[in-house]
Every structure is written in C-alpha cells, then in structure tokens.
Design an enzyme around this catalytic site. Structure first.
Site, PDB file in Angstrom:
ATOM      1  N   ARG A   1      -2.627 -15.157  -3.432  1.00  0.00           N
ATOM      2  CA  ARG A   1      -3.696 -14.227  -3.796  1.00  0.00           C
ATOM      3  C   ARG A   1      -3.570 -12.873  -3.108  1.00  0.00           C
ATOM      4  NH1 ARG A   1      -9.060 -17.705  -2.949  1.00  0.00           N
ATOM      5  NH2 ARG A   1      -7.667 -18.989  -1.654  1.00  0.00           N
TER       6      ARG A   1
ATOM      7  N   ARG B   1       6.693  13.966  20.653  1.00  0.00           N
ATOM      8  CA  ARG B   1       7.506  12.874  20.119  1.00  0.00           C
ATOM      9  C   ARG B   1       8.022  11.967  21.247  1.00  0.00           C
ATOM     10  NH1 ARG B   1      11.795  15.769  16.484  1.00  0.00           N
ATOM     11  NH2 ARG B   1      12.572  13.616  16.348  1.00  0.00           N
TER      12      ARG B   1
END
Length: 456
Positions: free
Chosen positions: A16, A333
């Site tokens: 599902r 970063r």
C-alpha cells in the site's frame, strides 16, 4: 525484572506504500521507521532483539546492523508464522517477550516499559497493549470479563453491536511469557479465509489453557498508529515533529512557529536559543545556547557554539565558533571550521576551509580549500580558485591579511601575515608578509568610442 526479549516484525512488503523502498525503511523525521522501533525497544530494558525480515532483508540488516539478530520469513504466511521464525533463537529461553511491528515508529520506550511492568506484576501469560480510541473503527475490540481480565479480542468484521461500541482497541503490540508464546504458536492453524497463521490466535489458546491474559492501556492513542500507506506516514511525521519540538521547548528553546519547524531526533539545542519558522535541523547537529537560527535555514550534522546567529543559510557537516554570524543566504559546505566572531555575509560560500577568529567575508565570495588566519578581510567578489580541472589545491592566508574586492587567489598560494592583495588582482604567486600584491593589466582608454559605436 525478568529476562526481557523482543521480536520485531519487519517482513511485510508494504504494497500500500506503492514504493520501491521497503516499508519499514520509510523515514519519519529522518530515521527509518524500524530504527525508531528498535530504539524504543532498547529503552525498555530488552536484552535480546530478533527482527523478522523478508522483503528487502539485506537493506533492513544494513540499517540496523548489530543492534538486532535476524530471522528470515521466506514466505509471508501471517503474523503468527512470522513470530515462529524466531524460535531457533529464542524458543528455549525463559523470560518475557515483546512482539512489536516495525511500522509503529511512535511507540515510546516509556510505554513499552510500562507494558512490561504491567505484565510482570500481573502474573499473566500474555498482556496486550491497548488504547482508548474516540473512533475504534477498523480495530480489534478488547472484550473484558467481569473481573476485568481480557476475555477475547473481537475483530471489527466479527463484532456484534455491543462489541462495536467498545472503545478499548488492540494496538497489535503484545508481551508474552516466552515459553507460553512458542508453545501456543505450535498449535496455531491457518484455518481462515486468508490461509494465514495469526498471532492474535495465541491469545485464545492461552485463555483456553486457563491462563490469564491482561491488558495495559496506553496513555496516548497517537502512539498506536501503524504506518501502512503514505497518509499514515504523513500523520506519523507530524506527530513525531510535535513530540520532538515539544521536548525542546520544555528544555528552554523558543520557536517562532513550532508547527513549521523540522527537527530530527538526535539534534541537541541549548537553552535560550531561538528557532524561527521553516528551519530544518538534521542528523547529529548540536546547537549551543543563546543562538538565533533564522527562518528557512538548514543545518545538517554540524556543531554550532553559543551565541551564534544564522540567518536564512545552509550549514553542512561543519563547526561554527562562538559569536559568529552567518548569512543571509550563505552556504557553509562540509568540512568547514569557522572560529569565534567570524562574519560570513550574504551569498558567501565556504567549503572545506578553516576560517580564523574575527575574519570577515561580507558578501559574494567563494572560500574553498583554504586556511585563513585571524582578523582577515575578504573583499566582495573574492574567489579562491582551487580546481585546475584535474585536482584541487589549498591556499593559506596569514593573520590580518587584506584581500581586496574581486581578487582571484589561484591555489596553491600563500599570503603572509598582514599581506595586501589589491582589488581586481589575480594572485598566482606567494605574497610575502606585509607586502602589497597587485596584478592588473595597464588600463587603456579609447577616446570618442561612443561616437564610433553609434555609427555602426
């Protein structure tokens, strides 16, 4: 306290979900559902965990690693059949065994501990974790006897009118006397419409032997949710977000809008820190006290010291020192370390670099693969040119150096302490300490150019 064990049911495919990702690996607040379950189980004092795997077994084992043992259910023949696969690992042991589904990420360690405690105090052979539901539609009902023991579990489709009115429901989580569990499992049949072996049948067999079955009613029905589709996954995510954010608020963190703030379970935040709307805090992030994280910022696997200000910026796998301010629209970063009182302004990117105390890069700069000392000024438009197309190199800038606007620092290059780089220069050679480096072509002015251009 008796020996506590657990069996985690994680063999179902989860059709599902309509996904190529194995159901119990779908994340809730950044962690796979089954990892939430394992964490809660371990908090309840369990000494041995067996996870029943089937579809995607290797991926589940990769996520959980040595936090569990594993048993393979090659054919999915029902929940009773799944539990039986743990017999070789647990079947001969004395103690108490929890059976829990791997798609119930909201169950807490506290609730599971209470379930164990209720079972051990009652002397029952089985104890069902139940809840009081405002709407019990779809759940099995708990029918109790006159002495308040569990008489039976009645499924929705089999319930009479009076039973349908019962609000106490079966959550699908159980604790058993281990020997009683495996003895009863050996007598469970698949004489039903689905041809499967159902775990709830064990309850009837234990009752038939004259043993006591008890129930523990959990405080919060929200914990009982089982995730079988994307709708339930979304509900679980919202509930987990509220739970996490509430815990931070109780620990002294202020939220601008807690409902729109996403924080993963392992994040740590100090008191008197303010988190504005739309912020995402992920992974192993630690934020100190008296910080400000402005709206729509994202911080991943980073350490932020006290008194740091972050405004609409992204920080990944980096370390930020005290009283540093970042943003708006900055990007720190991975593998970057910023010292104390550093200023990283708007549209500045820092990658794999160390930036010393009180160094400032106000706007529109790229600092990549560089080591910057203290009290350096990095002018607008400065680029640390770190890549030649094949490999990357580093640059080093000494304390109190001045990098003028629109400079290119072409690695590998060193600028000494108090060195000056003139605006518009491209630096390809080292700059000695206290020297001025200028690299510009001679300016040429062409007279009457406008007149020539207009005649074309």
């Amino acid at each position: 306290m008796s020996n506590r064990m657990a069996i985690v049911l994680a063999a179902g495919k989860g059709t599902r979900m309509k996904s190529s990702l194995y159901k119990v690996l779908h994340p809730v607040c950044g962690l796979p559902m089954v990892e939430h379950v394992i964490r809660s189980v371990k908090q309840s004092g369990v000494s041995q965990i067996v996870t029943i795997v089937g579809h995607g077994a290797e991926k589940v084992q990769e996520v959980l690693g040595d936090h569990s043992q594993y048993a393979l259910q090659e054919e999915q023949l029902g929940t009773g059949h799944a539990v039986l696969q743990a017999k070789d690992l647990l079947g001969t042991l004395d103690g108490t065994t929890l059976v829990i589904c791997g798609d119930t990420p909201l169950l807490t360690g506290e609730t599971l501990t209470e379930l164990f405690d209720t079972h051990e105090k009652s002397g029952a052979k089985a104890t069902i974790l139940t809840a009081i539901a405002d709407d019990s539609t779809g759940y099995g009902r708990i029918v109790r006897s006159a002495n308040d023991e569990v008489a039976k579990i009645v499924e929705q489709k089999d319930a009479q009118a009076a039973e349908l009115a019962i609000k106490e429901i079966n959550t699908g989580t159980y604790v058993f006397d281990n020997q009683a569990l495996f003895n009863a499992l050996s007598h469970v049949t698949n004489d039903n419409a689905q041809g499967e072996y159902y775990l709830p049948d064990v309850i009837e067999l234990i009752k038939a032997d004259g043993d006591v079955v008890s129930a523990h009613i959990m405080d919060d029905m929200d914990e009982a949710i089982g995730v079988n589709d994307r709708v339930a996954l979304s509900q679980a995510q919202r509930t987990m977000m509220r739970r996490i954010n509430l815990a931070h608020m109780r620990n002294g963190v202020t939220f601008g809008n807690a409902d729109s703030t996403y924080i993963e379970p392992d994040v740590v935040i100090g008191n008197d820190t303010v988190i504005e709307a739309g912020v995402h805090l992920k992974g192993q992030t630690i934020i100190g006290s008296n910080c400000f994280v402005g709206m729509n910022s994202e911080i991943v696997d980073s350490q932020i010291a006290d008194h740091v200000t972050i405004t609409q910026s992204v920080i990944e796998e980096s370390i930020i020192g005290e009283r540093t301010d970042i943003g708006p629209f900055a990007h720190i970063r991975p593998n970057s370390v910023l010292g104390k009182e550093v200023h990283i302004g708007n549209f500045v990117e820092v990658k794999n670099s160390r930036v010393g105390d009180e160094t400032k890069a106000g706007h529109l700069a790229y600092i990549g693969d560089a080591d910057l000392g203290k009290k350096i000024n990095v002018g607008c438009g400065t680029i640390f040119v770190n890549y030649n197309g094949k490999s990357k190199a580093r640059s080093n800038i000494g304390d109190q150096a001045f990098i003028g606007s629109n400079a290119n620092i072409v690695a590998p290059v060193n600028v000494g302490e108090k060195g000056f780089v003139a605006a518009g220069s491209t630096i390809i050679n080292d700059v000695p300490a206290e020297a001025l480096a200028i690299s510009r072509t001679e300016q040429k002015n062409v007279p009457n150019y406008w007149e020539k251009l207009s005649k074309k």
